[in-house]
Design a protein around this motif. Sequence first.
Motif, PDB file in Angstrom:
ATOM      1  N   SER A 126       2.361  -0.809 -12.393  1.00  0.00           N
ATOM      2  CA  SER A 126       1.177  -1.161 -13.192  1.00  0.00           C
ATOM      3  C   SER A 126       1.097  -0.305 -14.459  1.00  0.00           C
ATOM      4  CB  SER A 126      -0.105  -1.048 -12.362  1.00  0.00           C
ATOM      5  OG  SER A 126      -0.344   0.292 -11.980  1.00  0.00           O
ATOM      6  N   ALA A 127       1.661   0.940 -14.376  1.00  0.00           N
ATOM      7  CA  ALA A 127       1.644   1.804 -15.556  1.00  0.00           C
ATOM      8  C   ALA A 127       2.679   1.360 -16.592  1.00  0.00           C
ATOM      9  CB  ALA A 127       1.919   3.251 -15.132  1.00  0.00           C
ATOM     10  N   ALA A 128       3.715   0.614 -16.118  1.00  0.00           N
ATOM     11  CA  ALA A 128       4.815   0.262 -17.015  1.00  0.00           C
ATOM     12  C   ALA A 128       4.640  -1.118 -17.656  1.00  0.00           C
ATOM     13  CB  ALA A 128       6.140   0.307 -16.246  1.00  0.00           C
ATOM     14  N   THR A 129       3.658  -1.867 -17.199  1.00  0.00           N
ATOM     15  CA  THR A 129       3.510  -3.230 -17.720  1.00  0.00           C
ATOM     16  C   THR A 129       2.041  -3.605 -17.827  1.00  0.00           C
ATOM     17  OG1 THR A 129       3.793  -5.556 -17.106  1.00  0.00           O
ATOM     18  CG2 THR A 129       3.958  -3.996 -15.340  1.00  0.00           C
ATOM     19  N   SER A 130       1.777  -4.559 -18.707  1.00  0.00           N
ATOM     20  CA  SER A 130       0.397  -5.033 -18.828  1.00  0.00           C
ATOM     21  C   SER A 130       0.166  -6.257 -17.941  1.00  0.00           C
ATOM     22  CB  SER A 130       0.093  -5.372 -20.279  1.00  0.00           C
ATOM     23  OG  SER A 130       1.055  -6.305 -20.739  1.00  0.00           O
ATOM     24  N   LYS A 131       1.248  -6.679 -17.234  1.00  0.00           N
ATOM     25  CA  LYS A 131       1.119  -7.850 -16.343  1.00  0.00           C
ATOM     26  C   LYS A 131       0.205  -7.529 -15.163  1.00  0.00           C
ATOM     27  CE  LYS A 131       4.079 -10.782 -18.109  1.00  0.00           C
ATOM     28  NZ  LYS A 131       3.717 -12.143 -18.484  1.00  0.00           N
ATOM     29  N   LYS A 132      -0.396  -8.571 -14.626  1.00  0.00           N
ATOM     30  CA  LYS A 132      -1.185  -8.404 -13.406  1.00  0.00           C
ATOM     31  C   LYS A 132      -0.255  -7.915 -12.282  1.00  0.00           C
ATOM     32  CE  LYS A 132      -3.897 -11.107 -10.170  1.00  0.00           C
ATOM     33  NZ  LYS A 132      -4.635 -12.347  -9.959  1.00  0.00           N
ATOM     34  N   THR A 133      -0.644  -6.843 -11.610  1.00  0.00           N
ATOM     35  CA  THR A 133       0.199  -6.255 -10.569  1.00  0.00           C
ATOM     36  C   THR A 133      -0.450  -6.473  -9.207  1.00  0.00           C
ATOM     37  OG1 THR A 133       0.803  -4.568 -12.162  1.00  0.00           O
ATOM     38  CG2 THR A 133       1.365  -4.124  -9.881  1.00  0.00           C
ATOM     39  N   ILE A 134       0.327  -7.006  -8.280  1.00  0.00           N
ATOM     40  CA  ILE A 134      -0.219  -7.320  -6.948  1.00  0.00           C
ATOM     41  C   ILE A 134       0.455  -6.446  -5.896  1.00  0.00           C
ATOM     42  CG2 ILE A 134      -0.348  -9.129  -5.161  1.00  0.00           C
ATOM     43  CD1 ILE A 134      -0.483 -11.080  -7.640  1.00  0.00           C
ATOM     44  N   ALA A 135      -0.359  -5.719  -5.112  1.00  0.00           N
ATOM     45  CA  ALA A 135       0.173  -4.868  -4.046  1.00  0.00           C
ATOM     46  C   ALA A 135       0.382  -5.723  -2.800  1.00  0.00           C
ATOM     47  CB  ALA A 135      -0.799  -3.738  -3.748  1.00  0.00           C
ATOM     48  N   ALA A 136       1.639  -5.849  -2.367  1.00  0.00           N
ATOM     49  CA  ALA A 136       1.934  -6.702  -1.213  1.00  0.00           C
ATOM     50  C   ALA A 136       1.981  -5.915   0.093  1.00  0.00           C
ATOM     51  CB  ALA A 136       3.265  -7.416  -1.425  1.00  0.00           C
ATOM     52  N   LEU A 137       1.935  -4.573  -0.021  1.00  0.00           N
ATOM     53  CA  LEU A 137       2.014  -3.744   1.187  1.00  0.00           C
ATOM     54  C   LEU A 137       0.748  -2.902   1.342  1.00  0.00           C
ATOM     55  CD1 LEU A 137       5.643  -2.248   0.866  1.00  0.00           C
ATOM     56  CD2 LEU A 137       4.966  -4.534   1.638  1.00  0.00           C
ATOM     57  N   ASP A 138       0.497  -2.484   2.580  1.00  0.00           N
ATOM     58  CA  ASP A 138      -0.492  -1.444   2.817  1.00  0.00           C
ATOM     59  C   ASP A 138       0.285  -0.166   3.121  1.00  0.00           C
ATOM     60  OD1 ASP A 138      -2.926  -2.907   2.578  1.00  0.00           O
ATOM     61  OD2 ASP A 138      -2.500  -3.864   4.505  1.00  0.00           O
ATOM     62  N   SER A 139      -0.038   0.912   2.413  1.00  0.00           N
ATOM     63  CA  SER A 139       0.612   2.204   2.656  1.00  0.00           C
ATOM     64  C   SER A 139      -0.138   2.892   3.790  1.00  0.00           C
ATOM     65  CB  SER A 139       0.555   3.071   1.403  1.00  0.00           C
ATOM     66  OG  SER A 139       1.057   2.337   0.317  1.00  0.00           O
ATOM     67  N   LEU A 140       0.601   3.311   4.823  1.00  0.00           N
ATOM     68  CA  LEU A 140      -0.085   3.780   6.031  1.00  0.00           C
ATOM     69  C   LEU A 140      -0.118   5.296   6.170  1.00  0.00           C
ATOM     70  CD1 LEU A 140       1.308   1.074   8.474  1.00  0.00           C
ATOM     71  CD2 LEU A 140      -0.852   1.048   7.243  1.00  0.00           C
ATOM     72  N   PHE A 141       1.030   5.934   6.170  1.00  0.00           N
ATOM     73  CA  PHE A 141       1.050   7.387   6.363  1.00  0.00           C
ATOM     74  C   PHE A 141       2.424   7.957   6.014  1.00  0.00           C
ATOM     75  CE2 PHE A 141       1.743   5.206  10.447  1.00  0.00           C
ATOM     76  CZ  PHE A 141       2.946   5.724  10.889  1.00  0.00           C
ATOM     77  N   LEU A 142       2.436   9.288   5.938  1.00  0.00           N
ATOM     78  CA  LEU A 142       3.705  10.000   5.812  1.00  0.00           C
ATOM     79  C   LEU A 142       4.284  10.047   7.214  1.00  0.00           C
ATOM     80  CD1 LEU A 142       5.795  11.903   4.475  1.00  0.00           C
ATOM     81  CD2 LEU A 142       4.225  13.770   4.940  1.00  0.00           C
ATOM     82  N   GLY A 143       5.431   9.416   7.425  1.00  0.00           N
ATOM     83  CA  GLY A 143       5.900   9.259   8.794  1.00  0.00           C
ATOM     84  C   GLY A 143       7.218   9.942   9.082  1.00  0.00           C
ATOM     85  N   ASN A 144       7.328  10.434  10.304  1.00  0.00           N
ATOM     86  CA  ASN A 144       8.634  10.842  10.811  1.00  0.00           C
ATOM     87  C   ASN A 144       9.279   9.604  11.420  1.00  0.00           C
ATOM     88  OD1 ASN A 144       7.283  13.328  10.424  1.00  0.00           O
ATOM     89  ND2 ASN A 144       8.667  14.309  11.885  1.00  0.00           N
ATOM     90  N   ILE A 145      10.618   9.583  11.420  1.00  0.00           N
ATOM     91  CA  ILE A 145      11.317   8.443  12.013  1.00  0.00           C
ATOM     92  C   ILE A 145      11.741   8.841  13.423  1.00  0.00           C
ATOM     93  CG2 ILE A 145      13.276   6.864  11.760  1.00  0.00           C
ATOM     94  CD1 ILE A 145      13.221   7.622   8.732  1.00  0.00           C
ATOM     95  N   ARG A 146      11.202   8.162  14.407  1.00  0.00           N
ATOM     96  CA  ARG A 146      11.569   8.440  15.802  1.00  0.00           C
ATOM     97  C   ARG A 146      12.938   7.824  16.081  1.00  0.00           C
ATOM     98  NH1 ARG A 146      10.459  11.767  19.800  1.00  0.00           N
ATOM     99  NH2 ARG A 146       8.253  11.701  19.257  1.00  0.00           N
ATOM    100  N   ARG A 147      13.027   6.543  15.802  1.00  0.00           N
ATOM    101  CA  ARG A 147      14.304   5.841  15.825  1.00  0.00           C
ATOM    102  C   ARG A 147      14.133   4.634  14.910  1.00  0.00           C
ATOM    103  NH1 ARG A 147      12.107   5.159  21.036  1.00  0.00           N
ATOM    104  NH2 ARG A 147      13.416   6.803  21.857  1.00  0.00           N
ATOM    105  N   PHE A 148      15.159   3.819  14.792  1.00  0.00           N
ATOM    106  CA  PHE A 148      15.101   2.717  13.834  1.00  0.00           C
ATOM    107  C   PHE A 148      13.836   1.867  14.058  1.00  0.00           C
ATOM    108  CE2 PHE A 148      16.215  -1.543  12.323  1.00  0.00           C
ATOM    109  CZ  PHE A 148      16.450  -1.220  10.993  1.00  0.00           C
ATOM    110  N   GLY A 149      13.032   1.743  13.029  1.00  0.00           N
ATOM    111  CA  GLY A 149      11.852   0.896  13.126  1.00  0.00           C
ATOM    112  C   GLY A 149      10.681   1.518  13.866  1.00  0.00           C
ATOM    113  N   GLN A 150      10.763   2.816  14.167  1.00  0.00           N
ATOM    114  CA  GLN A 150       9.659   3.448  14.900  1.00  0.00           C
ATOM    115  C   GLN A 150       9.243   4.728  14.172  1.00  0.00           C
ATOM    116  OE1 GLN A 150      10.469   3.769  19.094  1.00  0.00           O
ATOM    117  NE2 GLN A 150       8.776   5.184  19.397  1.00  0.00           N
ATOM    118  N   PHE A 151       8.023   4.726  13.690  1.00  0.00           N
ATOM    119  CA  PHE A 151       7.556   5.822  12.830  1.00  0.00           C
ATOM    120  C   PHE A 151       6.334   6.493  13.439  1.00  0.00           C
ATOM    121  CE2 PHE A 151       9.264   2.252  10.428  1.00  0.00           C
ATOM    122  CZ  PHE A 151      10.383   2.848   9.851  1.00  0.00           C
ATOM    123  N   GLU A 152       6.220   7.781  13.225  1.00  0.00           N
ATOM    124  CA  GLU A 152       5.075   8.522  13.765  1.00  0.00           C
ATOM    125  C   GLU A 152       4.549   9.472  12.711  1.00  0.00           C
ATOM    126  OE1 GLU A 152       6.454  10.469  17.320  1.00  0.00           O
ATOM    127  OE2 GLU A 152       7.102   8.557  18.164  1.00  0.00           O
TER     128      GLU A 152
END
Lengths: 215, 304
Positions: free
Chosen positions: A101-127
């Motif tokens: 959004s800082a680099a463009t004047s285009k409408k910017t759409i957030a497609a993700l929700d940012s959840l937390f700073l995570g450790n990786i337990r194993r592939f696809g599993q975050f804590e």
Amino acid sequence: MIVSRQKPFAEILDAIDGSSSVFLVGCTKCATVCKSGGEEEIWQMQEALSSAGFEVTGSLVIDEACHMLRVGRDLRSKQQMVTDAGAIIVMACGAGVQSVSAATSKKTIAALDSLFLGNIRRFGQFEQKCSLCGECLLSRTGGICPVTACAKGILNGPCGGMDNGKCETDPEAPCAWAEIFTQLQEDPDGSMLESYTPPKDYGKLPKPGKLKLAK
Amino acid sequence: MTLEISRLQQKLESGKFVITAEVCPPKGSDCSAFIASAKELAPLVDAVNVTDNQGAHMRISPLAAASLLQRDGIEPIFQLTCRDRNRLALQSDLLGAAALGIKNVLLLTGDHLSCGDHKEAKGVFDLDAVQLIDAASRLCHGEDLAGRKLQGPPSLFIGAAAAPEAEPFELTLFKLRKKIHAGARFFQTQAIFNPAAYRRFQEVMAPQGVKTIAGILILKSAGMARFINANIPGLRIPEEIIAELESASDPRRTGIELACRLAREVQPFCHGIHVMPMGVDEGVGAIVAALSNTSDDKESIPCR
């Protein structure tokens, strides 16, 4: 890493609102590992949007979407596709969205929700282990963070809802203080359990956060 | 502001047995039923606990509700939790309570928001219960958490909560010691169902010189007991009590009898009983009567 999750598709469509064409941005780092905004997810999004009748003018998976200069440079390299799009859909964490959004004047759409700073337990599993609280207490809590692992983030021992070493919010989840207690009991100097931890100094966590390294 | 101490403190410190009971402030601004309920209890008890958004269910401010009792000559124990207020609001409410003549405070962490009716809310927990007790002690000594001097320090009788039946017991002890060190003078406990566990608790607390008031909850039915076991943090009602309620012809009366029995059994090991009537207000009188009829020949732990 920053753990993120894709928003429901209907919510993304709502946010696109009046635009008929979009450009997609993903990230090769965290969002790729979380399978929320890597090459594969960008491709799936492109398919879904095309089926829903949108024109996808192009896409880009940026190496670290949180890197503001790099995002600006990469978007310029796809200038025509970006210009042709009515909006940019960013499949990266909130930091990545704001590099865009800082680099463009285009409408910017957030497609993700940012959840937390995570450790990786194993592939696809975050804590979540760390809350980025600004003042690390781990040296005095047996290497287990009560700010993060305790549902109330309390610093001086278990709350009244602890029973059988479990948390009041989830009878399956361990009480953080039960874990700290076990850890510190193995420590020959158990004095840390008895010592009072004063209220946290939130002044050490300026909001918004800024850090400039000395040269 | 008066310097005199509360009746609860006077009685506890002169070694008299106390009775307290809990009244839940309303969800709404009409306090007439709340006051009526407190007025009925008042002749039976030494002080009435006013709960603070209990179970994380939004209700009228406990400071306002406690102040209404104080105005009507009923001694309140103002409960204050860390869940909904940061350190400024907590200290400010403690000073406000003192200015309104409230002296007894019970300082708690607070049930988690996921237990309540506003699950979307942001939990504050800027302080924990130990830190709040420390803050209250500092206020009483004339300064706030920032070290600033107060214009007129409050005079508060500081209480804290304990869960004598929570396991592992050793894990709860270091926090209890921190609460005492921070300035807690009395403890009101979570509902007790196992007198032996209370005795274990009292044996540890007795040398610390603090007063303990045992929580007694009146159960209305086996269904209610099961609901509590499933939904209320830190409470564990044994199966045999549930079975007794299940087979009772009049469960409400059996619930009162069970509460009386537990109160009598735990009486030798505590300085008072705290009744959580759960709508069975007539049970408070029954418990008071049961306790006054108890002979003193039971083994007891001296606590002074």
